[in-house]
Design an enzyme around this catalytic site. Structure first.
Site, PDB file in Angstrom:
ATOM      1  N   HIS A  20      48.640  50.107 -11.502  1.00  0.00           N
ATOM      2  CA  HIS A  20      48.589  48.852 -12.236  1.00  0.00           C
ATOM      3  C   HIS A  20      49.417  47.775 -11.525  1.00  0.00           C
ATOM      4  O   HIS A  20      50.547  48.024 -11.135  1.00  0.00           O
ATOM      5  CB  HIS A  20      49.106  49.073 -13.656  1.00  0.00           C
ATOM      6  N   ASP A  28      38.332  36.244   4.501  1.00  0.00           N
ATOM      7  CA  ASP A  28      37.396  35.761   5.504  1.00  0.00           C
ATOM      8  C   ASP A  28      37.891  36.218   6.876  1.00  0.00           C
ATOM      9  O   ASP A  28      38.953  36.825   6.998  1.00  0.00           O
ATOM     10  CB  ASP A  28      37.212  34.246   5.417  1.00  0.00           C
ATOM     11  N   HIS A  96      47.181  27.242  -0.511  1.00  0.00           N
ATOM     12  CA  HIS A  96      46.756  28.213   0.506  1.00  0.00           C
ATOM     13  C   HIS A  96      47.938  28.840   1.245  1.00  0.00           C
ATOM     14  O   HIS A  96      47.937  30.045   1.511  1.00  0.00           O
ATOM     15  CB  HIS A  96      45.790  27.550   1.490  1.00  0.00           C
ATOM     16  N   TYR A 118      38.367  28.993   3.003  1.00  0.00           N
ATOM     17  CA  TYR A 118      39.171  29.521   1.898  1.00  0.00           C
ATOM     18  C   TYR A 118      38.500  30.654   1.122  1.00  0.00           C
ATOM     19  O   TYR A 118      38.794  30.854  -0.055  1.00  0.00           O
ATOM     20  CB  TYR A 118      39.581  28.384   0.938  1.00  0.00           C
ATOM     21  N   ALA A 119      37.651  31.410   1.765  1.00  0.00           N
ATOM     22  CA  ALA A 119      36.982  32.547   1.114  1.00  0.00           C
ATOM     23  C   ALA A 119      37.895  33.767   1.168  1.00  0.00           C
ATOM     24  O   ALA A 119      37.655  34.724   1.914  1.00  0.00           O
ATOM     25  CB  ALA A 119      35.629  32.819   1.769  1.00  0.00           C
ATOM     26  N   ASN A 120      38.962  33.702   0.392  1.00  0.00           N
ATOM     27  CA  ASN A 120      39.959  34.767   0.316  1.00  0.00           C
ATOM     28  C   ASN A 120      40.335  34.945  -1.145  1.00  0.00           C
ATOM     29  O   ASN A 120      40.464  33.962  -1.878  1.00  0.00           O
ATOM     30  CB  ASN A 120      41.220  34.388   1.100  1.00  0.00           C
TER      31      ASN A 120
END
Length: 129
Positions: A20, A28, A96, A118-120
């Site tokens: 947990h 990316d 970011h 920013y594909a994270n």
């Protein structure tokens, strides 16, 4: 041989070891990997596999209690941001640079071939009970 779920042995191992609030990152192809954080590199070429492909499979195999994204995704990658806005899982945003710092706490970074800005995402593990 596994019949269902994640077939990648490294990802399956990490998912089986999560507790947990543990965190994993789907990244990316440009996100830096902090020293000491395991990287599972799935990238083959630009765009393959896509961020969305990897996210979709992980969400079927992992209990997620929260998403953490970069603030910049709201204006710089509306396509990916819309995917998260349709989820019933709470979503939090960080600048970011702070998101990159937060990745140092991750158990693993899964690197995709994604090349859109920013594909994270940081996925925070929930519990199934």
């Amino acid at each position: 041989m596994k019949k269902h779920g994640i077939l990648n042995r490294d990802i399956a191992r990490v998912l089986a070891s999560l507790g947990h609030t543990d965190q994993i990152v789907i990244a990316d192809c440009g996100l830096p990997v902090p020293p000491g954080v395991e990287c599972i590199d799935l990238s083959i070429k630009l765009g393959v596999p896509s961020f969305l492909d990897v996210l979709t499979e992980l969400l079927m195999d992992m209990e997620v209690e929260a998403f953490i994204l970069a603030e910049e995704i709201k204006t710089e990658n509306s396509y990916i941001n819309q995917i998260f806005s349709r989820q019933e899982i709470p979503t939090y945003y960080l600048p970011h640079e702070k998101l990159k710092q937060e990745t140092s706490k991750a158990k693993v970074i899964i690197r995709t071939g994604e090349s859109t800005p920013y594909a994270n995402v940081i996925l925070r593990a929930g519990v199934i009970f």
